[in-house]
Structure formats: structure tokens, C-alpha cells
Enzyme design. Sequence first.
Site, PDB file in Angstrom:
ATOM      1  N   ASP A 224       0.885  -1.153   0.000  1.00 43.08           N
ATOM      2  CA  ASP A 224       0.000   0.000   0.000  1.00 43.08           C
ATOM      3  C   ASP A 224       0.939   1.223   0.000  1.00 43.08           C
ATOM      4  OD1 ASP A 224      -2.350   1.618   0.463  1.00 43.08           O
ATOM      5  OD2 ASP A 224      -1.622   1.849   2.514  1.00 43.08           O
ATOM      6  N   LEU A 225       0.438   2.366  -0.399  1.00 43.04           N
ATOM      7  CA  LEU A 225       1.315   3.543  -0.497  1.00 43.04           C
ATOM      8  C   LEU A 225       1.146   4.500   0.698  1.00 43.04           C
ATOM      9  CD1 LEU A 225       3.293   5.284  -2.206  1.00 43.04           C
ATOM     10  CD2 LEU A 225       1.281   6.256  -3.332  1.00 43.04           C
ATOM     11  N   ASP A 226      -0.048   5.116   0.775  1.00 39.59           N
ATOM     12  CA  ASP A 226      -0.300   6.137   1.790  1.00 39.59           C
ATOM     13  C   ASP A 226      -0.247   5.536   3.196  1.00 39.59           C
ATOM     14  OD1 ASP A 226      -0.861   8.208  -0.101  1.00 39.59           O
ATOM     15  OD2 ASP A 226      -2.858   7.376  -0.412  1.00 39.59           O
TER      16      ASP A 226
ATOM     17  N   THR B  36       1.778  10.237   3.735  1.00 38.35           N
ATOM     18  CA  THR B  36       0.730  11.070   3.125  1.00 38.35           C
ATOM     19  C   THR B  36      -0.590  10.999   3.888  1.00 38.35           C
ATOM     20  OG1 THR B  36       0.445   9.211   1.672  1.00 38.35           O
ATOM     21  CG2 THR B  36       1.481  11.150   0.711  1.00 38.35           C
TER      22      THR B  36
ATOM     23  N   LYS C 274      -8.957   5.488   6.020  1.00 34.69           N
ATOM     24  CA  LYS C 274      -7.703   4.994   5.438  1.00 34.69           C
ATOM     25  C   LYS C 274      -7.982   3.836   4.486  1.00 34.69           C
ATOM     26  CE  LYS C 274      -4.608   6.545   9.072  1.00 34.69           C
ATOM     27  NZ  LYS C 274      -3.713   6.155  10.164  1.00 34.69           N
TER      28      LYS C 274
ATOM     29  N   SER D 281      -2.561   0.391  -4.304  1.00 34.73           N
ATOM     30  CA  SER D 281      -3.054   1.578  -3.606  1.00 34.73           C
ATOM     31  C   SER D 281      -4.409   2.008  -4.153  1.00 34.73           C
ATOM     32  CB  SER D 281      -2.041   2.720  -3.819  1.00 34.73           C
ATOM     33  OG  SER D 281      -2.599   3.952  -3.417  1.00 34.73           O
ATOM     34  N   ALA D 282      -5.212   2.634  -3.291  1.00 32.92           N
ATOM     35  CA  ALA D 282      -6.507   3.164  -3.720  1.00 32.92           C
ATOM     36  C   ALA D 282      -6.354   4.545  -4.357  1.00 32.92           C
ATOM     37  CB  ALA D 282      -7.428   3.269  -2.515  1.00 32.92           C
TER      38      ALA D 282
ATOM     39  N   LYS E  98     -10.922  -1.051  -1.704  1.00 31.79           N
ATOM     40  CA  LYS E  98     -10.667  -1.928  -0.568  1.00 31.79           C
ATOM     41  C   LYS E  98     -11.840  -1.726   0.411  1.00 31.79           C
ATOM     42  CE  LYS E  98      -5.703  -0.941  -1.007  1.00 31.79           C
ATOM     43  NZ  LYS E  98      -4.525  -0.253  -0.431  1.00 31.79           N
TER      44      LYS E  98
ATOM     45  N   GLU F 234       0.114  -3.150   4.790  1.00 27.08           N
ATOM     46  CA  GLU F 234      -1.054  -2.269   4.876  1.00 27.08           C
ATOM     47  C   GLU F 234      -1.137  -1.510   6.193  1.00 27.08           C
ATOM     48  OE1 GLU F 234      -3.622  -0.796   3.856  1.00 27.08           O
ATOM     49  OE2 GLU F 234      -3.929  -1.577   1.853  1.00 27.08           O
ATOM     50  N   ASP F 235      -1.637  -0.280   6.148  1.00 29.60           N
ATOM     51  CA  ASP F 235      -1.863   0.479   7.385  1.00 29.60           C
ATOM     52  C   ASP F 235      -3.348   0.707   7.634  1.00 29.60           C
ATOM     53  OD1 ASP F 235      -2.275   2.364   5.283  1.00 29.60           O
ATOM     54  OD2 ASP F 235      -2.054   3.984   6.742  1.00 29.60           O
TER      55      ASP F 235
HETATM   56  C1  BG6 Z   1      -5.719   5.716   0.016  1.00 32.63           C
HETATM   57  C2  BG6 Z   1      -5.813   6.559   1.265  1.00 32.63           C
HETATM   58  O1  BG6 Z   1      -4.416   5.256  -0.143  1.00 32.63           O
HETATM   59  O2  BG6 Z   1      -6.074   6.478  -1.126  1.00 32.63           O
HETATM   60  C3  BG6 Z   1      -7.210   7.157   1.387  1.00 32.63           C
HETATM   61  O3  BG6 Z   1      -5.547   5.743   2.410  1.00 32.63           O
HETATM   62  C4  BG6 Z   1      -7.551   7.926   0.117  1.00 32.63           C
HETATM   63  O4  BG6 Z   1      -7.247   8.006   2.513  1.00 32.63           O
HETATM   64  C5  BG6 Z   1      -7.407   7.028  -1.103  1.00 32.63           C
HETATM   65  O5  BG6 Z   1      -8.878   8.427   0.165  1.00 32.63           O
HETATM   66  C6  BG6 Z   1      -7.667   7.740  -2.424  1.00 32.63           C
HETATM   67  O6  BG6 Z   1      -6.677   8.713  -2.623  1.00 32.63           O
HETATM   68  P1  BG6 Z   1      -6.705   9.826  -3.754  1.00 32.63           P
HETATM   69  O7  BG6 Z   1      -5.302  10.338  -3.762  1.00 32.63           O
HETATM   70  O8  BG6 Z   1      -7.057   9.144  -5.043  1.00 32.63           O
HETATM   71  O9  BG6 Z   1      -7.723  10.807  -3.354  1.00 32.63           O
HETATM   72 MG    MG Z   2      -2.677   3.286   3.482  1.00 30.58          MG
END
Ligand code: BG6
Ligand code: MG
Length: 225
Positions: A11-13, A19, A47, A116-117, A147, A171-172
Site C-alpha cells: 500500500d502507499l499512503d 501522506t 484509510k 493503492s486506492a 478496498k 497495509e496500514d
Molecule cells: C488511500 C488513502 O491510499 O487512497 C485514502 O488511504 C484515500 O485516505 C485514497 O482516500 C484515495 O486517494 P486519492 O489520492 O485518489 O484521493
Molecule cells: Mg494506506
Amino acid sequence: MNNSTIACIFDLDGVLVDTAVYHYQAWKKLANSLGFDFSHAQNEQLKGVNRMRSLDMILDWGGITKTAAEKEELATLKNTWYVDMINKMSASEVLPGSQELLEQLKSRGVKIALGSASKNSGLILERTNLTHFFDAIVDGNSVTTSKPDPEVFLKGAELLKAAPEDCIVFEDASAGVQAAIAANMAVIAVGEAENLPGADLFIKDLSGVTVDELITLIAHKTENK
Ligand code: BG6
Ligand code: MG
């Protein structure tokens, strides 16, 4: 089991880069502009959840109803604030241990995917100099479900040509841990155990994680099936 048998999906964020705090600040600013606030516990639930679903949850907490067009505008506004913040990011915001683990995996020939989402993952990876580590990138631009649906991780495994049971997800987010479990993958939770039920292992950050430890994790999981 040899190195090439395992594969890692990150996962990224909040796992590789710091972030999560920017998402929080931008959503908080949006909620405040609409006249309400939300708690840290509620923020935990955001998240891993995609942008539009996060907005729906926040509006729900504030007891506010908006049309689809208004929601598009609000999501765009939040994203504008968020992108302003991530545009200023640098490699210094890569979380502890991430760079070292990615380097170690690369040198041992372990395939690496992003799961990542976020629709902003390309910009974040570029700003933090992490793009070159990834053999595959699956993000909010390439999936249709959020997710805890396993789509993002199953797509990652497919692109890496790895079997789901050989994949380890980092994952966080609770939604992300649930997605990895639904994908039949091992999952390492980065954060507090009480927020991330069901993970195979809990760590504070990626510091000190070794490839051998990951190989053992997969081997034990396979044996116990
Ligand atoms: C996830 C974050 O990685 O990405 C969420 O944990 C976030 O908080 C989601 O809403 C979507 O991110 P973005 O950058 O497309 O708005
Ligand atoms: Mg995350």
C-alpha cells in the site's frame, strides 16, 4: 522456498510514505468548511478507502446530503488541496525502513507491486523517488472497486505473475488488511494492532523487516493450511 517464490505488494499512503496526514488535513478542512468536524477514530475508517467513498462517509458523519454534481465538486476541492501538499513532497517523507526494504527486495530478486486506492500514486512515487522499485503499479486509476474488495491486490499478483498465497501485503488500513485476507494473501499490518484486526504480523514501520523473515512467514502460512 526460494526468493523468487514470494512477491510483495505495498500500500502507499501511510505505509511507504507519510501522506496519511495530508489526506486527514484536506478532509478536515473540507468538513470544517461545511460546518462540522470528525474524530481521529473516524479518520482511521477513511484509510484505504477511495476518494468518493471517503466523501460519502464524511458527509454522512456531518448529516449532510449533496447531489452527485455537488459531491464531484467537493471531492475535486479536497483533491486540489491534497495535491498542493503532495506536490511539495520529497524523498525525506519516505517512511522509516521503506527505502531499505525495497532495496533489499530488489537485490534478492523479489517482485514488487504497488496496491493503492490513490489516483495520485504516480505523482507521489515520482516526488519521493520510489517509482523505479516497482514491477507493477495498481492504483485508484486501474481498479473499479475499493478496498476491502480484493481487486487491487489480485490485479497486482496477476501482473507480477505470482500466486496470491505467495504474496505478502503491507497495509496500514483496516480496509486494506481485509482486502488482503479476501485475496488469500499474507498481510503485515503497519500500525496499531487494535485498528488492524486479522493481520499475520504487526509492525510499527518497515525498519528491520528482512526478506528471510518474509519467506518464513509465507512458509508457515502454507504449512498451517
Ligand atoms: C488511500 C488513502 O491510499 O487512497 C485514502 O488511504 C484515500 O485516505 C485514497 O482516500 C484515495 O486517494 P486519492 O489520492 O485518489 O484521493
Ligand atoms: Mg494506506
